[in-house]
Design a protein around this motif. Structure first.
Motif, PDB file in Angstrom:
ATOM      1  N   GLN A 160       0.671  -1.092   0.184  1.00 44.14           N
ATOM      2  CA  GLN A 160       0.068   0.383  -0.323  1.00 44.14           C
ATOM      3  C   GLN A 160       0.786   1.002   0.219  1.00 44.14           C
ATOM      4  N   LEU A 161       2.217   1.130  -1.206  1.00 45.83           N
ATOM      5  CA  LEU A 161       2.941   2.032  -1.010  1.00 45.83           C
ATOM      6  C   LEU A 161       1.722   3.611  -1.122  1.00 45.83           C
ATOM      7  N   THR A 162       2.833   4.473  -0.905  1.00 44.09           N
ATOM      8  CA  THR A 162       2.020   6.411  -0.392  1.00 44.09           C
ATOM      9  C   THR A 162       2.655   7.437  -1.267  1.00 44.09           C
ATOM     10  N   ARG A 163       2.824   7.721  -1.668  1.00 45.37           N
ATOM     11  CA  ARG A 163       3.568   9.119  -1.929  1.00 45.37           C
ATOM     12  C   ARG A 163       4.039   9.806  -0.298  1.00 45.37           C
ATOM     13  N   ILE A 164       3.359   9.976  -0.233  1.00 44.97           N
ATOM     14  CA  ILE A 164       4.659  10.605   2.064  1.00 44.97           C
ATOM     15  C   ILE A 164       5.358   9.394   2.060  1.00 44.97           C
ATOM     16  N   ASP A 165       5.637   8.198   1.829  1.00 45.19           N
ATOM     17  CA  ASP A 165       6.275   7.354   2.081  1.00 45.19           C
ATOM     18  C   ASP A 165       7.276   7.858   0.910  1.00 45.19           C
ATOM     19  N   ILE A 166       7.002   8.229  -0.236  1.00 41.78           N
ATOM     20  CA  ILE A 166       8.648   8.113  -0.902  1.00 41.78           C
ATOM     21  C   ILE A 166       8.823   9.445  -0.505  1.00 41.78           C
ATOM     22  N   GLN A 167       7.947  10.465   0.083  1.00 35.74           N
ATOM     23  CA  GLN A 167       8.859  11.822  -0.078  1.00 35.74           C
ATOM     24  C   GLN A 167       9.540  11.814   1.274  1.00 35.74           C
ATOM     25  N   LEU A 222       5.148  -1.909  -8.921  1.00 32.66           N
ATOM     26  CA  LEU A 222       3.547  -2.478  -8.084  1.00 32.66           C
ATOM     27  C   LEU A 222       2.633  -1.556  -9.490  1.00 32.66           C
ATOM     28  N   ASP A 223       2.619  -0.376 -10.451  1.00 34.92           N
ATOM     29  CA  ASP A 223       1.872  -0.519 -10.853  1.00 34.92           C
ATOM     30  C   ASP A 223       0.691   0.736  -9.920  1.00 34.92           C
ATOM     31  N   ALA A 224       2.313   1.811  -9.402  1.00 38.50           N
ATOM     32  CA  ALA A 224       1.879   2.856  -8.224  1.00 38.50           C
ATOM     33  C   ALA A 224       2.263   3.749  -8.675  1.00 38.50           C
ATOM     34  N   GLU A 225       2.621   4.323 -10.397  1.00 40.20           N
ATOM     35  CA  GLU A 225       3.187   5.221 -10.664  1.00 40.20           C
ATOM     36  C   GLU A 225       2.487   6.631 -10.090  1.00 40.20           C
ATOM     37  N   GLU A 226       1.430   6.732  -9.987  1.00 33.24           N
ATOM     38  CA  GLU A 226       0.903   7.991  -9.560  1.00 33.24           C
ATOM     39  C   GLU A 226       1.518   9.202  -8.053  1.00 33.24           C
ATOM     40  N   ILE A 227       2.030   7.772  -7.055  1.00 33.93           N
ATOM     41  CA  ILE A 227       2.981   8.196  -6.462  1.00 33.93           C
ATOM     42  C   ILE A 227       4.103   9.199  -6.343  1.00 33.93           C
ATOM     43  N   LEU A 228       4.571   8.526  -7.848  1.00 34.96           N
ATOM     44  CA  LEU A 228       5.922   9.922  -7.888  1.00 34.96           C
ATOM     45  C   LEU A 228       5.698  10.771  -8.558  1.00 34.96           C
ATOM     46  N   GLN A 229       4.507  11.859  -8.367  1.00 36.27           N
ATOM     47  CA  GLN A 229       3.802  12.947  -8.575  1.00 36.27           C
ATOM     48  C   GLN A 229       4.736  14.085  -7.753  1.00 36.27           C
ATOM     49  N   HIS A 230       5.299  15.276  -8.067  1.00 38.20           N
ATOM     50  CA  HIS A 230       5.856  16.157  -7.622  1.00 38.20           C
ATOM     51  C   HIS A 230       6.477  15.327  -6.117  1.00 38.20           C
ATOM     52  N   ILE A 231       6.771  14.398  -6.305  1.00 39.31           N
ATOM     53  CA  ILE A 231       7.817  14.741  -4.790  1.00 39.31           C
ATOM     54  C   ILE A 231       9.140  15.155  -5.471  1.00 39.31           C
ATOM     55  N   ARG A 232       9.779  16.073  -4.171  1.00 38.97           N
ATOM     56  CA  ARG A 232      10.591  17.228  -3.524  1.00 38.97           C
ATOM     57  C   ARG A 232      11.779  16.408  -3.468  1.00 38.97           C
ATOM     58  N   ARG A 233      13.394  16.748  -4.273  1.00 38.77           N
ATOM     59  CA  ARG A 233      14.393  16.450  -4.283  1.00 38.77           C
ATOM     60  C   ARG A 233      15.453  17.562  -4.181  1.00 38.77           C
ATOM     61  N   PRO A 234      16.369  17.438  -3.510  1.00 33.64           N
ATOM     62  CA  PRO A 234      17.507  18.649  -3.753  1.00 33.64           C
ATOM     63  C   PRO A 234      17.842  18.081  -5.661  1.00 33.64           C
ATOM     64  N   GLU A 235      18.337  19.813  -5.547  1.00 26.49           N
ATOM     65  CA  GLU A 235      18.066  20.089  -6.618  1.00 26.49           C
ATOM     66  C   GLU A 235      19.905  19.578  -7.358  1.00 26.49           C
ATOM     67  N   VAL A 236      20.006  18.717  -7.887  1.00 23.03           N
ATOM     68  CA  VAL A 236      21.720  18.277  -8.732  1.00 23.03           C
ATOM     69  C   VAL A 236      21.816  19.159  -9.308  1.00 23.03           C
ATOM     70  N   ARG A 237      22.965  20.189  -9.199  1.00 26.01           N
ATOM     71  CA  ARG A 237      24.110  20.920  -9.755  1.00 26.01           C
ATOM     72  C   ARG A 237      25.212  20.520 -10.370  1.00 26.01           C
ATOM     73  N   LYS A 238      25.166  20.245 -12.203  1.00 25.51           N
ATOM     74  CA  LYS A 238      26.187  19.383 -12.717  1.00 25.51           C
ATOM     75  C   LYS A 238      27.251  20.832 -13.064  1.00 25.51           C
ATOM     76  N   THR A 239      28.732  20.090 -12.979  1.00 25.97           N
ATOM     77  CA  THR A 239      29.440  21.131 -13.355  1.00 25.97           C
ATOM     78  C   THR A 239      29.704  20.456 -15.271  1.00 25.97           C
ATOM     79  N   GLN A 240      28.941  20.628 -15.598  1.00 26.03           N
ATOM     80  CA  GLN A 240      29.703  20.398 -17.103  1.00 26.03           C
ATOM     81  C   GLN A 240      30.418  20.336 -17.750  1.00 26.03           C
ATOM     82  N   HIS A 241      30.646  22.143 -17.722  1.00 24.33           N
ATOM     83  CA  HIS A 241      32.805  22.356 -18.260  1.00 24.33           C
ATOM     84  C   HIS A 241      33.381  22.715 -17.051  1.00 24.33           C
TER      85      HIS A 241
END
Length: 281
Positions: free
Chosen positions: A50-57, A87-106
């Motif tokens: 019964q995985l939920t969005r709050i579990d992921i967040q 688990l056919d629960a793709e909807e729980i991935l919406q709007h999950i807040r994550r820290p921004e990855v700062r890329k240093t491609q230069h």
């Protein structure tokens, strides 16, 4: 949702990853990440069925509090996303807040300069361990990934007096490639293989006479204070520095995106520091 045990979920995930052609190292990483999440979920009071969005967040917040970097969290989120879709629960991935990855491609990836490279070679040769010497020389003179080296068989190595090569049967993205081997790598591989009296197909064996694992290779390199990525980056960086065109370096390194290879034409962090010191020092 059908109730499944954790073991059944893991079994199904591994089969799904294999069906998508993921490499053994990727499967191993996803397996570890998802098992850690399952253990946390039990402690937190969640239910895998019964995985939920709050579990992921909440797990993302937990990883932040533990000091995981933004890029590490992003990698773990990719594994959790695969779990949710499985688990056919793709909807729980919406709007999950994550820290921004700062890329240093230069800036070019961290590699070893000539003195550091020679220091590693000198230290491994002093051990007189022919397997480890051959291992380190192969890393530096082929640019293979650690997972690719662990998967090599003896038949993948061709050693001649004037030329030789190593064939990666299943690189990243299931792309095969053959990389020429310079004389230094051929010499030490040949010396190591002369000591092998067994019939095991694996090129490199562990101390228990089984195919060497990725972790065991990492432990060998840790003795010389170097990471597999640094050796691979050193190989690519030296090729670009010698004037080899980007397309050829991408082919040798097994990059499926040439933009990844272009990073090696950028100045390194140390080179930028030296430039600033020269101008303003």
């Amino acid at each position: 949702m059908e109730q499944k045990s954790d073991a059944k979920v893991i079994e199904g995930l591994i089969q799904a990853l294999e069906a998508k052609g993921k490499s053994p190292s990727t499967i191993q990483t996803y397996n570890r990440i998802i098992r850690n999440f399952m253990n946390w979920l039990k402690t937190y009071g969640g239910d895998l069925n019964q995985l939920t969005r709050i579990d992921i967040q909440q797990y993302i917040h937990y990883l932040e509090e533990k000091g995981n970097s933004a890029s590490t969290i992003e990698n773990k989120f990719a594994a959790l996303s695969f779990l949710a879709r499985h688990l056919d629960a793709e909807e729980i991935l919406q709007h999950i807040r994550r820290p921004e990855v700062r890329k240093t491609q230069h800036i070019a990836p961290k590699s070893l300069d000539r003195n550091e490279r020679n220091r590693v070679l000198r230290e491994v040769e002093r051990t007189r361990n022919l397997r480890n010497i051959a291992l380190v020389y192969l890393f530096i003179y082929s640019g293979l990934r650690v997972s690719e080296i662990a998967a090599l068989n003896r038949e993948d190595i061709i050693i001649g007096q004037r030329k030789g090569s190593v064939t990666v049967r299943k690189g990243k993205g299931n792309i095969a490639r053959t990389v020429p081997l310079p004389i230094e790598a051929r010499l030490h591989l040949s010396q190591y293989l002369k000591t092998r009296t067994d019939r095991c197909a694996a090129l490199f064996l562990s101390n228990y006479q089984q195919r060497i694992s990725i972790r065991s290779i990492q432990r060998v390199l840790e003795k010389f204070s170097v990471h597999p990525h640094a050796l691979r980056h050193t190989y690519c960086r030296e090729l670009v520095g010698a004037g080899v065109d980007i397309a050829t370096v991408a082919e040798l390194a097994g990059h499926n995106d040439i933009n990844i290879t272009r990073r090696y034409s950028k100045p390194s962090a140390i080179e930028l520091e030296h430039t600033i010191q020269k101008v303003f020092g």
